[in-house]
Motif scaffolding. Structure first.
Motif, PDB file in Angstrom:
ATOM      1  N   GLY A  41       1.035  -1.358   0.136  1.00  0.00           N
ATOM      2  CA  GLY A  41       0.272   0.209  -0.152  1.00  0.00           C
ATOM      3  C   GLY A  41       0.823   1.418   0.112  1.00  0.00           C
ATOM      4  N   SER A  42       1.546   1.317   0.665  1.00  0.00           N
ATOM      5  CA  SER A  42       2.602   2.365   1.034  1.00  0.00           C
ATOM      6  C   SER A  42       2.820   2.915  -0.515  1.00  0.00           C
ATOM      7  CB  SER A  42       3.831   2.223   1.340  1.00  0.00           C
ATOM      8  OG  SER A  42       3.634   2.336   3.104  1.00  0.00           O
ATOM      9  N   GLN A  44       2.772   2.051  -3.619  1.00  0.00           N
ATOM     10  CA  GLN A  44       0.973   2.033  -4.763  1.00  0.00           C
ATOM     11  C   GLN A  44       0.732   3.721  -3.769  1.00  0.00           C
ATOM     12  OE1 GLN A  44      -3.055   0.560  -4.557  1.00  0.00           O
ATOM     13  NE2 GLN A  44      -2.688  -0.124  -6.115  1.00  0.00           N
ATOM     14  N   GLU A  45       0.942   4.242  -2.764  1.00  0.00           N
ATOM     15  CA  GLU A  45       0.492   5.557  -3.089  1.00  0.00           C
ATOM     16  C   GLU A  45       1.449   6.073  -3.738  1.00  0.00           C
ATOM     17  OE1 GLU A  45      -0.465   6.202   1.594  1.00  0.00           O
ATOM     18  OE2 GLU A  45      -1.529   5.413   1.545  1.00  0.00           O
ATOM     19  N   LEU A  46       2.690   5.727  -3.128  1.00  0.00           N
ATOM     20  CA  LEU A  46       4.137   6.601  -3.678  1.00  0.00           C
ATOM     21  C   LEU A  46       4.268   6.420  -5.630  1.00  0.00           C
ATOM     22  CD1 LEU A  46       7.080   7.366  -3.019  1.00  0.00           C
ATOM     23  CD2 LEU A  46       7.841   5.582  -3.374  1.00  0.00           C
ATOM     24  N   MET A  48       1.406   6.807  -6.753  1.00  0.00           N
ATOM     25  CA  MET A  48      -0.039   7.898  -7.242  1.00  0.00           C
ATOM     26  C   MET A  48       0.303   8.748  -7.264  1.00  0.00           C
ATOM     27  SD  MET A  48      -3.128   5.378  -5.343  1.00  0.00           S
ATOM     28  CE  MET A  48      -4.211   6.442  -5.832  1.00  0.00           C
ATOM     29  N   MET A  49       1.383   9.487  -6.189  1.00  0.00           N
ATOM     30  CA  MET A  49       1.924  11.359  -5.901  1.00  0.00           C
ATOM     31  C   MET A  49       2.963  11.256  -7.355  1.00  0.00           C
ATOM     32  SD  MET A  49       2.337  11.319  -2.052  1.00  0.00           S
ATOM     33  CE  MET A  49       3.610   9.813  -1.587  1.00  0.00           C
ATOM     34  N   ARG A 726      -5.924  -0.215  -6.134  1.00  0.00           N
ATOM     35  CA  ARG A 726      -6.462  -0.639  -4.910  1.00  0.00           C
ATOM     36  C   ARG A 726      -7.546  -1.859  -4.520  1.00  0.00           C
ATOM     37  NH1 ARG A 726      -3.736   3.919  -1.982  1.00  0.00           N
ATOM     38  NH2 ARG A 726      -5.508   3.938  -0.294  1.00  0.00           N
TER      39      ARG A 726
END
Length: 758
Positions: A41-42, A44-46, A48-49, A726
């Motif tokens: 998850g971390s 994937q957020e990275l 996405m940014m 996600r």
């Protein structure tokens, strides 16, 4: 074998007719998956940014807080729960007497029970395999070899834990005592590697027995025969001890004879371990996609040319701040730094010389632990340090004796290694960085220096040129001659020296002659020496500043180049007007491939343009100013935010050449000359700019035909994206953290209820 399988089957049924086995599987699955999906998850957020990350397989599995790393931290807690009753319940219930009197061999009993534990270990690995499969499916170009090596490592570790637990279970009829004793043995095997480190033979044996760090290589994708034999040896040792323990209950023999059997088993295992851990006896298999656990092809090519003994002598000064890294207690850690090279250079011999001598005590952090040392002699300080480190000062050579052996004063009497091969020598040093030790680039450069002609850079001195001996904003010390700087040329395979051409000619064997911004006019003798050197086909690097135009132009005239009047101006008001961000425009970027990016510019403060007057050389413009820059004829204030363009005063706008590469055929070789209209880009205060230092490295690789500095780069890893949304990750997470553990608990509950009804 049939009896072994029957015993294993019976043991498995007993294991799964208790809630412990089912609970361990469910808890293990939840615990392993929680961290795994958290890291997914971390990242994937990275992504996405808009951020980038590669080598995801390494990060998500064996990396810090990765799946394998988390499992490694807790695996030892599960095994005692499973092994504590293997034999202890037989002892406590009295059924051990029936087993010992049955027509079944003791080794069959032990191997059958152990086989049941291996079956359970495979179930634990299968759970990890589920997460590994998810990783392979959602990570772009996942490194499957790395994952498989990690699973193998964890399986062997679990099998080793099981063998230890089986033995401890045979020592007592109390299961809790067996579990606690098993944990105690795990701890002992983890820390045994620190015992007897001051004695060579003992150090090798205890280091072999130590579990600490055994999984590291395999988790990172490198399978070695030494690690495999280690696990098999420890497993055999504890299975053998268990068999002897049970045989002692069946047979009546003298205690001395029983002790001899135990001793023979231990000695045999240690002997096998000692022989298998010798560098010449180790086989390697790197199964990572990028072969990251093996030397790069460039380093392998250098290593393969070392035929015969290679002596590496490490000089360890008791008064140096890095003394602990070279003491016998740190020997195995120190030797491991060359393990990758031992695979390709079997003739490496490591020697250690211990001494004490004056060093930079004022900047030595170790001295704060020695109390007041003012007024003490070198020997008295050495006595205090030796006492605090608990080492024998008699094992350290005094200053007079080490001076007769080698002069280490140029090295600051610090921690240094001397490499010797067929009469040639090179040095490896420690650096003022967080990671102080040489890495592949520096080690390979030191080795390559032993098998190639010396690359000697001579800096001209005598007319206020840039210094390579002093630190300062104007100096060239950091990139060329700083012994404590990793990227310094002296640590990248070059020899660096100075020469005053006013009273001596260019030294024989000079590879590159450097004239670095002289502030005073060169004498006719110095100019004549340079002219003869160039006429003989010598390579030369010339840097200059606009204010020294009159000094440098007579020398540049020998090459048909002149420093033009004026200074280049950067019209961008966001940066100083005298700092030019020059782009690489060379025709051949073989040695400057890193300069192709959109932000790859070299900072040139106070640069002058170069004028070509004749073409005795093939000329390549290496650096040019931007199209909106202009050459300012009249002096200007460099602190001003706006410098006016005045064409009526002779100012000219447009891209201008600021650095030239000149080449011509001379005497059967290609002569190379580089001329820069700026000298500050190589100075100590500018090389920290993003691309200045890499560009300087490219310059000297260009001069040395790519020999130095050595390039050990690898292709970028391809596993740089997550191919799952996600929502998809949520589905995977729900299935593995909730559905499957619930199914395991349900199966276990149903089985226990059915058994209870029967």
């Amino acid at each position: 074998m049939n009896k072994i399988f029957k015993i294993a089957k019976l043991e498995i049924s007993i294991l799964f007719y208790s809630p412990v086995a089912w609970l361990v599987l469910a808890i293990f699955m939840v615990q392993a998956g929680t961290g795994f999906f958290g890291m997914l998850g971390s990242f994937q957020e990275l992504f996405m940014m808009g951020e980038k990350a590669n080598n995801l397989t390494q990060l998500l599995f064996p990396g810090i807080n990765g799946l394998f790393d988390k499992v490694l931290q807790t695996l030892y807690l599960y095994i005692p729960l499973l092994t504590m009753g293997l034999i202890s319940r037989e002892i406590s219930s009295g059924s051990i007497k029936l087993l010992l009197s049955s027509p079944v061999k003791i080794r069959e009993i032990i191997l059958g029970k152990y086989l049941a534990m291996l079956y359970y270990a495979l179930m634990l690995i299968a759970i990890l395999g589920i997460y590994c499969l998810i990783g392979v499916l959602i990570i772009k170009d996942a490194d499957v070899g790395l994952i498989c090596a990690g699973l193998l490592s964890l399986f062997l570790l679990t099998a080793t834990y099981a063998a230890i637990g089986l033995f401890m279970s045979s020592l007592t009829g109390y299961q809790v005592v067996a579990a606690i004793s098993t944990l105690a043995v795990f701890a002992a095997l983890k820390y045994v590697g620190g015992i007897g480190q001051g004695i060579d033979f003992v150090r090798d044996l205890t280091y072999f027995l130590s579990l600490s760090g055994r999984t590291e290589n395999m988790l990172n994708g490198l399978i070695t025969s030494g690690d495999i034999i280690y696990y098999l040896s420890i497993i055999s040792l504890f299975l053998g001890l268990t068999i002897l323990r049970l045989k002692a209950g069946r047979e009546v023999k003298a205690p001395a004879r029983q002790a001899a059997k135990y001793m023979a088993l231990v000695v045999m295992v240690l002997l096998v371990g000692y022989i298998s851990s010798r560098p010449l006896n180790i086989l390697y298999w790197d199964i990572t996609a990028q072969k990251t656990e093996t030397l790069t092809p460039a380093s392998q090519a250098v290593a393969e040319k070392i035929q015969g003994p290679l002596e590496i002598t490490t000089f360890v000064n008791l008064l140096d701040q890095h003394v602990y890294a070279g003491l016998p207690v740190s020997r195995n850690t120190d030797l491991s730094r060359f393990e990758d090279y031992r695979r390709f250079i079997p003739g490496i011999h490591m020697n250690y010389v211990y001494y004490y001598d004056a060093t930079d005590l004022a900047n030595n952090p170790n001295m704060i632990y020695q109390g007041d040392i003012k007024g003490l002699s070198v020997k008295q300080i050495a006595e205090k340090v030796a006492d605090n480190l608990q080492v024998n000062l008699n094992n350290f050579l005094p200053p007079a004796q080490i001076h007769r052996m080698i002069d280490l004063e140029p090295e600051g009497n610090g921690f240094v290694r001397l490499l010797s091969y067929r009469g040639k020598k090179s040095y490896l040093r420690l650096y003022n960085e967080n990671n102080q030790f040489p890495e592949e680039a520096e080690i390979t450069a030191a080795l390559k220096k032993l098998i190639t002609p010396n690359a000697k850079i001579v800096f001209i001195a005598g007319d206020d040129e840039r210094s390579i001996a002093l630190k300062g904003d104007r100096s060239y010390e950091l990139f060329s001659n700083a012994r404590k700087a990793r990227k310094s040329l002296i640590n990248q395979g070059f020899d660096v020296a100075t020469c005053n051409l006013n009273n001596a000619s260019v030294p024989t064997g000079t590879t590159i002659l450097v004239l670095a911004d002289p502030a005073r006019p060169l004498s006719s003798q110095a100019t004549a020496h340079i002219q003869r050197y160039l006429a003989a086909g010598g390579n030369m690097l010339i840097t200059a500043e606009p204010q020294h135009r009159a000094v440098i132009n007579p020398v540049l005239g020998l090459l048909g180049v002149q420093l033009s009047a004026g200074m280049m101006v950067n019209p961008d008001t966001k940066s100083p007007p005298d700092v030019i961000s020059a782009r690489f425009t060379g025709k051949d970027n073989t040695y400057f491939s890193h300069m192709s990016g959109p932000y790859a510019t070299v900072a040139l403060p106070s640069a002058a343009t170069l004028q070509i007057q004749q073409k005795g050389f093939a000329i390549d413009t290496l650096l040019q100013s931007s199209a909106n820059s202009f050459n300012k004829i009249n002096p200007f204030d460099p602190s001003s935010t706006s410098v006016g363009y005045e064409p009526q005063q002779g100012d000219t706008k447009g891209s201008q050449p600021l650095m030239l590469g000149l080449t011509r055929k001379m005497g059967g070789k290609l002569q190379k000359v580089l001329i820069s209209g700026d000298a500050d880009f190589m100075s100590d205060n500018l090389i920290t700019q993003a691309y200045n230092f890499p560009f300087i490295n490219g310059i000297f690789r260009w001069f040395s035909e790519g020999n130095f500095p050595v390039t050990v780069s690898r292709p970028a890893p391809k596993d740089d994206a997550i191919r799952a949304s996600r929502k998809q990750l949520s589905v995977y997470k729900m299935g593995t953290l909730w559905a499957l553990p619930a199914l395991l608990i349900a199966c276990g509950t149903a089985l226990l209820l059915i058994r209870k009804r029967k």
